[in-house]
Design an enzyme around this catalytic site. Sequence first.
Site, mmCIF file in Angstrom:
data_model
loop_
_atom_site.group_PDB
_atom_site.id
_atom_site.type_symbol
_atom_site.label_atom_id
_atom_site.label_comp_id
_atom_site.label_asym_id
_atom_site.label_seq_id
_atom_site.Cartn_x
_atom_site.Cartn_y
_atom_site.Cartn_z
ATOM 1 N N CYS A 1 4.538 -0.947 -12.387
ATOM 2 C CA CYS A 1 4.907 0.156 -13.263
ATOM 3 C C CYS A 1 6.193 -0.207 -13.985
ATOM 4 C CB CYS A 1 5.051 1.458 -12.475
ATOM 5 S SG CYS A 1 6.234 1.382 -11.138
ATOM 6 N N ALA B 1 0.767 -1.248 0.000
ATOM 7 C CA ALA B 1 0.000 0.000 0.000
ATOM 8 C C ALA B 1 0.800 1.302 0.000
ATOM 9 C CB ALA B 1 -0.967 0.019 1.185
ATOM 10 N N ASP C 1 4.225 -8.971 5.876
ATOM 11 C CA ASP C 1 4.752 -9.367 4.581
ATOM 12 C C ASP C 1 3.541 -9.894 3.811
ATOM 13 O OD1 ASP C 1 5.720 -10.956 2.456
ATOM 14 O OD2 ASP C 1 7.620 -11.272 3.506
ATOM 15 N N ASP D 1 -0.445 -4.067 -6.007
ATOM 16 C CA ASP D 1 0.343 -3.081 -6.768
ATOM 17 C C ASP D 1 1.792 -3.383 -6.394
ATOM 18 O OD1 ASP D 1 0.666 -0.808 -8.436
ATOM 19 O OD2 ASP D 1 0.933 0.453 -6.673
ATOM 20 N N GLY E 1 0.392 5.078 -0.415
ATOM 21 C CA GLY E 1 -1.042 5.253 -0.219
ATOM 22 C C GLY E 1 -1.813 5.952 -1.327
ATOM 23 N N SER E 2 -1.184 6.166 -2.497
ATOM 24 C CA SER E 2 -1.936 6.798 -3.589
ATOM 25 C C SER E 2 -3.189 5.985 -3.890
ATOM 26 C CB SER E 2 -1.125 6.865 -4.878
ATOM 27 O OG SER E 2 0.235 6.954 -4.620
HETATM 28 C C1 LIG Z 1 4.645 -0.160 -6.057
HETATM 29 S S1 LIG Z 1 4.860 0.169 -4.381
HETATM 30 C C2 LIG Z 1 3.186 0.475 -3.898
HETATM 31 C C3 LIG Z 1 2.659 1.833 -4.281
HETATM 32 C C4 LIG Z 1 1.304 2.120 -3.679
HETATM 33 N N1 LIG Z 1 0.350 1.074 -4.028
HETATM 34 C C5 LIG Z 1 0.760 3.446 -4.083
HETATM 35 O O1 LIG Z 1 0.048 3.510 -5.087
HETATM 36 O O2 LIG Z 1 1.003 4.439 -3.378
HETATM 37 C C6 LIG Z 1 5.184 -1.422 -3.691
HETATM 38 C C7 LIG Z 1 5.170 -1.528 -2.187
HETATM 39 O O3 LIG Z 1 5.246 -2.901 -1.817
HETATM 40 C C8 LIG Z 1 5.975 -2.990 -0.632
HETATM 41 N N2 LIG Z 1 6.450 -4.379 -0.458
HETATM 42 C C9 LIG Z 1 7.714 -4.844 -0.606
HETATM 43 N N3 LIG Z 1 7.752 -6.169 -0.304
HETATM 44 C C10 LIG Z 1 6.494 -6.520 0.031
HETATM 45 C C11 LIG Z 1 5.904 -7.733 0.484
HETATM 46 N N4 LIG Z 1 6.627 -8.862 0.623
HETATM 47 N N5 LIG Z 1 4.588 -7.735 0.784
HETATM 48 C C12 LIG Z 1 3.853 -6.597 0.646
HETATM 49 N N6 LIG Z 1 4.374 -5.434 0.235
HETATM 50 C C13 LIG Z 1 5.671 -5.390 -0.065
HETATM 51 C C14 LIG Z 1 7.061 -1.967 -0.789
HETATM 52 O O4 LIG Z 1 7.584 -1.590 0.482
HETATM 53 C C15 LIG Z 1 6.337 -0.839 -1.496
HETATM 54 O O5 LIG Z 1 5.849 0.096 -0.571
#
Ligand SMILES: C[S@@+](CC[C@H](N)C(=O)[O-])C[C@H]1O[C@@H](n2cnc3c(N)ncnc32)[C@H](O)[C@@H]1O
Lengths: 140, 302
Positions: free
Chosen positions: B232, B114, B164, B179, B117-118
């Site tokens: 992305c 998340a 996780d 995402d 948070g967008s």
């Molecule tokens: C693409 S970014 C998310 C952007 C967010 N959805 C937004 O729109 O603001 C991916 C996120 O996944 C998190 N992440 C990394 N490993 C993860 C895991 N094993 N489980 C869940 N999230 C994870 C990262 O810390 C990062 O914040």
Amino acid sequence: MWADRFGLPPEVLSGLAFLRRGRMIWAFSGQPPDLPCETVGLRIMSLRESPWKPTTNALQLWGRQATRNAIHLEEEETRRYVAGETQELKAEVEDGYVVVLYQGEVLGCGLYARGRLISQLPKERRMDEGGQEECGCDMG
Amino acid sequence: MAAQVVGMQHLERYRDMIPDFDEFLQILATPLPLTVRVNLLKTTANRLKEHLDRAGIGYSELRWYPYGLRLEMDRPGRMLEHLMGHIYPQEEMSMVPVAVLSPRPGESVLDICAAPGSKTTQISMHMENRGLAVANEPSAARIVPLRANCERMGALNVAVTKFDGRHFPRYQFDRVLVDAPCSSQGMARKDLKVLDRYSVKRSLDLHRLQVEILHRAISLVRPGGVVVYSTCTYAPEENEAVVARVLDRARLEDVALSGLSGSPGLEEWEGTDYGGELKRCARYYPHQNNTGGFFVAKLIKT
Ligand SMILES: C[S@@+](CC[C@H](N)C(=O)[O-])C[C@H]1O[C@@H](n2cnc3c(N)ncnc32)[C@H](O)[C@@H]1O
């Protein structure tokens, strides 16, 4: 406090659950999930101060419906408010926390006392600090 | 700069995959248009436009989404509308996954990756602050801006968890958004350096993590429920190759947003056959809509 001090219609808060955590009150619009959570909902009030202090975020959400203890600022007054300053100001409000508006929209919370409006805008929200920009998915 | 040339070379592998590849390369050197999402939890599109008019800030609507605006200015963080939480600076393509997820008021929805948070705040807005939105983020440092953004936008229905994603505890949601953490090649117009950090090995490492998170997401949604998987990046290893791994548990539905140009998902890549269904996914390239790049898949749990 929302109804007494600001005259908010009761519907605004109906259906919300209120949770106390430490010295903050949080509002949540449903049944908190049966999961271990870091936080649930939105901080709406701090019990650290006396009288209790509404948060900027809650006032921005509900404050347009306030029927009392609301102050409408002009442009220059707004500039000073968002910079976090204190200013002399005549207003038809009781001393204490007030809703601060500009052009009909809520800026946040102010403390009104002895003819002065003290900006309660948190430091990180003040205008000279800029704001948070989106930081997409930077995993580097 | 030499470093950027190196980064650009990592894109050469997509020469035959991306239509009008030279146009694609050209647009990467140009800045992204500034787009913001209108926060309906705190204002309305009309009220916001009135204030923009009064302030003399030009804007235009997005053709495919009623809650986004392109602004003709460059520091949205300094606008009163930002301070008041009436706008959320968000890249246009980043608004796509939640539009596809299409959460409704009263449902239970999980945003499993998340921060910052967008998309959580966009989910909460589509839900009109009713029902349950769980914003999950394992990184403590990234939970800080996640919480701040949810509160700034006035989200009353968001609970933040810190798991996780691969081990998110048992629960049943109507919709889940994945995402996923990815190699971010689609962000190059914001910062060309993302391209330098790229390697195929990195994609393959991320692939493994992405598959596990997506599998968990499917376990967490009710039968018939929707899982949207997005990244992305352009790397097929992180996109179609991930989605192909879960098609024994979910089926794909078309991602089609009218007013937005995109390309279908790949059915095969460098000799690996992903299957014909994969064309139901969508790939959005920067030169197609003058945006960043994104991949989106819509899955229905069977
Ligand atoms: C693409 S970014 C998310 C952007 C967010 N959805 C937004 O729109 O603001 C991916 C996120 O996944 C998190 N992440 C990394 N490993 C993860 C895991 N094993 N489980 C869940 N999230 C994870 C990262 O810390 C990062 O914040």
